[in-house]
Design an enzyme around this catalytic site. Structure first.
Site, short mmCIF file in Angstrom:
data_model
loop_
_atom_site.label_atom_id
_atom_site.label_comp_id
_atom_site.label_asym_id
_atom_site.label_seq_id
_atom_site.Cartn_x
_atom_site.Cartn_y
_atom_site.Cartn_z
N GLU A 50 24.61 58.06 80.30
CA GLU A 50 23.99 57.18 81.30
C GLU A 50 24.11 55.71 80.92
O GLU A 50 24.36 54.85 81.78
CB GLU A 50 22.52 57.56 81.48
N ASP A 104 13.93 57.83 85.20
CA ASP A 104 14.39 56.84 84.21
C ASP A 104 13.34 55.75 84.14
O ASP A 104 12.52 55.59 85.05
CB ASP A 104 15.75 56.28 84.63
N HIS A 134 15.45 47.76 76.76
CA HIS A 134 16.66 47.52 75.99
C HIS A 134 16.39 46.58 74.80
O HIS A 134 17.32 45.94 74.29
CB HIS A 134 17.80 46.99 76.85
#
Length: 350
Positions: free
Chosen positions: A221, A241, A321
């Site tokens: 992904e 997600d 992230h």
């Protein structure tokens, strides 16, 4: 829906997943853990040619609802071995170089060894380099200092390290008494844990979903093609997600994100509307948001030409992230919303 989930089970699964290295392309160990847990629950598990997993939950009808979440994470590969004995990296997935500065890491060799190191800039000390504070942090400025006695490229190669070896980042997992979960890679292991929380509940309560479930645990992904192909019987896909948090966004870490639109365009109107209705019906804290710099496995499936309806939900995560954080409430809420959707018009076998 009241919270029916086994929180201890869910958090144990989450912690185990977070502590298992799985940068994109190096997911065989974590997929094996997913397989083992699936089989403990008594569901069927199979693997795809790309190395992902498929969990099948029989339903009352032959219609198939797809659900997806991914276990692959951000990471790196060895790009080259420097004459100094340090390693140059190439990134896997999209993140800021500054977010991995001073992070502990592991190099995974092709012959099965694991070697520890630290990611630093090429000018790591203010006592030595006058521009250490101001130098641009980019991929070329980062390197790995190995925790081995190495002074040359030959020394590194003698350890079994080669170009193309995977590098994983220390997740630094912390589950706080007040419910906060701090760790790298909550994207998307928090969602996988939510799915397992839902599966354990289905099994414990002997609940049969209206439709057969095909749960896709994907491994590519983060590089954009995780679920680019779907079996023809899947006509609807619920991607699970993480949701982002920040300026111009309405979600917080205790909520479930319902994404109306991301970089692939708007999600299915009817599915998204029904998810909102179910969250409101069951008192699940949620936020509707738009992520223009975000893509999901549903995005990959749609771009891959699959004729499906698709929607996207997940726990809201701060500092996505980077050094991520969410809350147990968001993970439980995600499990609750998945459960509400898959049992919509379902019956119990009890």
């Amino acid at each position: 829906m009241k919270n029916p989930f086994d929180q201890t089970y869910l958090l144990e699964i989450l912690q185990d997943l977070l502590n298992t290295p799985s940068p994109t392309g190096y997911c065989h160990h974590i997929i094996d853990k997913v397989r083992q847990e699936t089989e403990k629950l008594g569901y069927t598990f199979s693997t795809t040619n790309k190395g992902g997993g498929v969990i099948t939950v029989p339903g009352l009808s032959s219609e198939v609802l797809g659900i997806s979440a991914h276990v692959d994470t951000l990471g790196a590969m060895v790009r080259s071995i420097k004459s100094s004995g340090h390693l140059r990296l190439t990134s896997i997935g999209g993140y800021m170089a500054s977010s991995i500065e001073n992070e502990y890491c592991q190099v995974h060799t092709r012959d099965g060894r694991t070697i520890d190191g630290t990611i630093l800039t090429t000018k790591p000390s203010v006592h030595v380099y006058g521009d250490a504070r101001d130098m641009k942090r980019d991929e070329a400025a980062m390197e790995v200092r190995l925790d081995e006695i190495v002074n040359s490229k030959a020394d590194v190669e003698a350890l079994g390290i080669r170009v193309g070896d995977f590098v994983s980042f220390d997740p630094r997992v912390q589950i706080k008494p007040n419910g906060f979960v701090k760790s790298r890679h909550l994207d998307d292991k928090a969602s996988v844990a939510a799915i397992f929380g839902m599966l354990e509940w289905l099994k414990r309560e002997e609940i049969v979903p209206q439709r057969t479930l095909k749960i896709f645990i994907t491994t590519y992904e983060e590089v954009g093609h995780g679920l680019s192909h779907l079996p023809a019987e899947v006509t609807e896909l619920l991607a699970v997600d993480m949701g982002a948090m920040g300026d111009d966004l309405s979600g917080n870490e205790q909520q479930v994100s319902i994404c109306a639109k991301d970089s692939s365009g708007p999600y299915d109107y009817a599915m998204t509307s029904r998810l909102i209705e179910l969250a409101e019906r069951d008192g699940i804290a949620y936020a509707i948001d738009i992520y223009p710099s975000y893509g999901s496995d549903a995005s990959a499936a749609l771009r891959g030409g699959n004729d499906i309806r698709a929607a996207l939900i997940g726990p809201v995560v701060h500092a996505s992230h980077a050094m991520e954080r969410t809350h147990l409430h968001a993970i439980l809420g995600t499990a609750g919303l998945i459960a509400a959707y898959v049992t919509d018009a379902a019956v119990t076998s009890k």
